[in-house]
Design a protein around this motif. Structure first.
Motif, PDB file in Angstrom:
ATOM      1  N   GLN A   1       0.825  -1.207   0.000  1.00 55.70           N
ATOM      2  CA  GLN A   1       0.000   0.000   0.000  1.00 55.70           C
ATOM      3  C   GLN A   1       0.863   1.263   0.000  1.00 55.70           C
ATOM      4  N   SER A   2       2.011   1.200   0.656  1.00 57.98           N
ATOM      5  CA  SER A   2       2.831   2.401   0.814  1.00 57.98           C
ATOM      6  C   SER A   2       3.244   2.996  -0.520  1.00 57.98           C
ATOM      7  N   VAL A   3       3.568   2.164  -1.485  1.00 56.79           N
ATOM      8  CA  VAL A   3       4.018   2.660  -2.787  1.00 56.79           C
ATOM      9  C   VAL A   3       2.895   3.429  -3.471  1.00 56.79           C
ATOM     10  N   LYS A   4       1.664   2.979  -3.294  1.00 56.82           N
ATOM     11  CA  LYS A   4       0.511   3.608  -3.948  1.00 56.82           C
ATOM     12  C   LYS A   4       0.121   4.931  -3.303  1.00 56.82           C
ATOM     13  N   MET A   5       0.652   5.226  -2.119  1.00 52.16           N
ATOM     14  CA  MET A   5       0.331   6.479  -1.435  1.00 52.16           C
ATOM     15  C   MET A   5       1.196   7.647  -1.899  1.00 52.16           C
ATOM     16  N   LEU A   6       2.276   7.337  -2.622  1.00 51.15           N
ATOM     17  CA  LEU A   6       3.243   8.360  -2.985  1.00 51.15           C
ATOM     18  C   LEU A   6       2.738   9.276  -4.085  1.00 51.15           C
ATOM     19  N   ARG A   7       3.128  10.532  -4.020  1.00 48.46           N
ATOM     20  CA  ARG A   7       2.942  11.435  -5.156  1.00 48.46           C
ATOM     21  C   ARG A   7       4.126  11.249  -6.093  1.00 48.46           C
ATOM     22  N   PRO A   8       4.039  11.720  -7.342  1.00 55.19           N
ATOM     23  CA  PRO A   8       5.166  11.545  -8.277  1.00 55.19           C
ATOM     24  C   PRO A   8       6.479  12.046  -7.664  1.00 55.19           C
ATOM     25  N   GLY A   9       7.515  11.245  -7.856  1.00 59.10           N
ATOM     26  CA  GLY A   9       8.830  11.595  -7.324  1.00 59.10           C
ATOM     27  C   GLY A   9       9.032  11.240  -5.869  1.00 59.10           C
ATOM     28  N   GLY A  10       8.035  10.588  -5.261  1.00 59.66           N
ATOM     29  CA  GLY A  10       8.110  10.276  -3.835  1.00 59.66           C
ATOM     30  C   GLY A  10       8.963   9.065  -3.517  1.00 59.66           C
ATOM     31  N   THR A  11       9.212   8.878  -2.238  1.00 58.91           N
ATOM     32  CA  THR A  11      10.080   7.804  -1.764  1.00 58.91           C
ATOM     33  C   THR A  11       9.404   7.051  -0.631  1.00 58.91           C
ATOM     34  N   VAL A  12       9.447   5.731  -0.697  1.00 57.95           N
ATOM     35  CA  VAL A  12       9.004   4.904   0.427  1.00 57.95           C
ATOM     36  C   VAL A  12      10.223   4.217   1.025  1.00 57.95           C
ATOM     37  N   VAL A  13      10.282   4.224   2.346  1.00 58.89           N
ATOM     38  CA  VAL A  13      11.401   3.629   3.068  1.00 58.89           C
ATOM     39  C   VAL A  13      10.881   2.432   3.854  1.00 58.89           C
ATOM     40  N   PHE A  14      11.427   1.253   3.558  1.00 53.66           N
ATOM     41  CA  PHE A  14      11.045   0.034   4.262  1.00 53.66           C
ATOM     42  C   PHE A  14      11.924  -0.135   5.501  1.00 53.66           C
ATOM     43  N   ILE A  15      11.278  -0.230   6.660  1.00 51.28           N
ATOM     44  CA  ILE A  15      11.987  -0.436   7.920  1.00 51.28           C
ATOM     45  C   ILE A  15      11.495  -1.692   8.616  1.00 51.28           C
ATOM     46  N   GLY A  16      10.173  -1.825   8.752  1.00 56.44           N
ATOM     47  CA  GLY A  16       9.609  -3.007   9.386  1.00 56.44           C
ATOM     48  C   GLY A  16       9.983  -4.269   8.626  1.00 56.44           C
ATOM     49  N   LEU A  17      10.039  -5.387   9.325  1.00 53.97           N
ATOM     50  CA  LEU A  17      10.446  -6.654   8.721  1.00 53.97           C
ATOM     51  C   LEU A  17       9.372  -7.705   8.956  1.00 53.97           C
ATOM     52  N   PRO A  18       8.671  -8.116   7.894  1.00 59.83           N
ATOM     53  CA  PRO A  18       7.587  -9.089   8.076  1.00 59.83           C
ATOM     54  C   PRO A  18       8.073 -10.437   8.582  1.00 59.83           C
ATOM     55  N   GLY A  19       9.188 -10.911   8.034  1.00 57.44           N
ATOM     56  CA  GLY A  19       9.682 -12.229   8.419  1.00 57.44           C
ATOM     57  C   GLY A  19       8.883 -13.347   7.779  1.00 57.44           C
ATOM     58  N   GLY A  20       9.446 -14.542   7.834  1.00 63.09           N
ATOM     59  CA  GLY A  20       8.759 -15.724   7.311  1.00 63.09           C
ATOM     60  C   GLY A  20       8.499 -15.647   5.821  1.00 63.09           C
ATOM     61  N   ASP A  21       7.350 -16.202   5.381  1.00 61.51           N
ATOM     62  CA  ASP A  21       7.024 -16.274   3.967  1.00 61.51           C
ATOM     63  C   ASP A  21       6.461 -14.975   3.415  1.00 61.51           C
ATOM     64  N   ALA A  22       6.229 -13.974   4.269  1.00 60.49           N
ATOM     65  CA  ALA A  22       5.621 -12.718   3.816  1.00 60.49           C
ATOM     66  C   ALA A  22       6.647 -11.716   3.311  1.00 60.49           C
ATOM     67  N   ASP A  23       7.886 -12.141   3.163  1.00 59.83           N
ATOM     68  CA  ASP A  23       8.979 -11.222   2.853  1.00 59.83           C
ATOM     69  C   ASP A  23       9.087 -10.928   1.356  1.00 59.83           C
ATOM     70  N   THR A  24       7.953 -10.702   0.700  1.00 62.88           N
ATOM     71  CA  THR A  24       7.929 -10.391  -0.730  1.00 62.88           C
ATOM     72  C   THR A  24       6.872  -9.317  -0.976  1.00 62.88           C
ATOM     73  N   VAL A  25       7.205  -8.352  -1.837  1.00 62.95           N
ATOM     74  CA  VAL A  25       6.286  -7.248  -2.134  1.00 62.95           C
ATOM     75  C   VAL A  25       6.018  -7.192  -3.630  1.00 62.95           C
ATOM     76  N   ARG A  26       4.750  -7.017  -3.984  1.00 57.16           N
ATOM     77  CA  ARG A  26       4.375  -6.797  -5.376  1.00 57.16           C
ATOM     78  C   ARG A  26       4.141  -5.302  -5.586  1.00 57.16           C
ATOM     79  N   ALA A  27       4.667  -4.773  -6.670  1.00 58.91           N
ATOM     80  CA  ALA A  27       4.496  -3.352  -6.978  1.00 58.91           C
ATOM     81  C   ALA A  27       4.445  -3.172  -8.483  1.00 58.91           C
ATOM     82  N   SER A  28       3.797  -2.102  -8.920  1.00 59.02           N
ATOM     83  CA  SER A  28       3.667  -1.801 -10.345  1.00 59.02           C
ATOM     84  C   SER A  28       4.956  -1.194 -10.873  1.00 59.02           C
TER      85      SER A  28
END
Length: 344
Positions: A250-277
């Motif tokens: 969801q975080s990537v979709k909240m950005l305005r053009p030119g924006g930056t998302v910073v990943f800090i939290g760590l899901p762990g386990g099998d959830a450690d994959t993100v889909r993005a456009s």
């Protein structure tokens, strides 16, 4: 000094910690012995216990990496910090100091780094040893219990905000107002950003409001659409401190053009994959970046905000004997702010 100390020890991933008496370690060359006053309980400690990461922790292990205390003894060759000095020990136990990353101000990604409470023994104990060169000095008069979360939650979110390249006056969304997120909101406000706070807990959102967040969003109520309704065009940056996989996508979709998302939290386990456009990232020149704890200089800067009274973690003090119950509550999302083990 007693020859043994109380400690919480992990003997096998997936098992509870055992509270027992173990020998007090002796500092070697270049090391100090810390008499621990406080140690924060971080979600990364839970990942260590559950074996969520591919590189498993060194066992048996004393977890804990948000440590404050006083210098109790010196190893050979050490004179500073002086005996009795208040010091802090973060997640980054040590780094080589000579590789391209260390020399370039990126010691957090040194291939030979060691991690407190993961590859090295940590702070769920009355004493620990630490490299003298990697502890931080704590200003006189500082509340060691209140400062403990800054050794991880504070420095990690501070560095993440710096890596977002947001400028004062711009919008930053903080996803997850837990142990890291409630501190991140304060750093963002102190650094001049406008803040949107996103979480599933009403109590956590109210906490963020009290720190100065202007927009409060329930993560269960179409957060992407809500962000863009309340902040036309979207935010300039997002700091993801949550651990739910959906938050990262969801975080990537909240950005305005030119924006930056910073990943800090760590899901762990099998959830450690993100889909993005990919087309959206390329077409709108979005940036996705990671941020890994903080350097020693980052930590000094993060502590300075606390010393000036601009950041203060919300803490609740508990005894070391309660650690397994604390983790049960963490798994259920029942902790608000940061839980601190009152060691001495």
């Amino acid at each position: 000094m007693s020859q043994t100390m109380k400690a919480a020890v992990l003997y096998a991933v997936g098992e509870p910690l055992r509270i027992e008496q173990v020998p007090i370690p002796e500092p070697g060359p270049g090391e100090i012995l810390i008499r621990i006053a406080a140690c924060g309980v971080c979600h990364s400690d839970l990942h260590a216990m559950d074996g969520d990461w591919s590189d498993l922790p060194t066992l048996p292990l004393i977890p804990g990496h948000e440590i404050t205390g006083h210098v109790a003894a010196h190893g050979s060759g050490v004179t500073e910090p002086a005996l009795g000095t208040a010091v802090g020990m973060p997640w980054m136990y040590s780094a080589c100091g000579t590789c391209e990353f260390c020399l370039g101000g990126m010691e957090t990604i040194c291939a030979r780094r060691e991690s407190t409470g993961y590859s090295k023994q940590g702070g769920y104990a009355e004493y620990m040893i630490a490299p003298a060169a990697f502890v931080s000095n704590i200003p006189d008069g500082t509340d060691l219990y209140a400062l403990a979360p800054i050794l991880c939650a504070g420095v990690t979110t501070y560095r993440g905000l710096m890596r977002s390249h947001a400028r004062p006056g711009q919008w930053v969304a903080v996803m997850g107002i837990g142990g890291l997120g409630h501190v991140a909101v304060q750093y963002a406000i102190a650094m001049g950003f406008r803040v949107a706070a996103i979480d599933v807990g009403a109590d956590k959102l109210e906490l963020a409001r009290g720190y100065g967040a202007e927009v409060l969003i329930n993560a269960l109520d179409n957060p992407v659409e809500t962000v863009k309704q309340q902040i036309p065009g979207g935010v300039h940056a997002v700091l993801v401190t949550a651990t739910a996989n959906a938050a990262f996508e969801q975080s990537v979709k909240m950005l305005r053009p030119g924006g930056t998302v910073v990943f800090i939290g760590l899901p762990g386990g099998d959830a450690d994959t993100v889909r993005a456009s990919i087309s959206s990232i390329s077409g709108w020149e979005l940036t996705i970046t990671g941020s890994n704890i903080g350097t020693r200089q980052d930590l000094n800067e993060a502590i300075a905000f606390v010393a000036r009274g601009q950041v203060k973690a919300q803490v609740s003090l508990e005894q070391l004997d309660n650690i397994n119950d604390i983790f049960d509550r963490m798994r259920k999302g029942q902790l608000v702010g940061r839980t601190i083990l009152k060691i001495s």
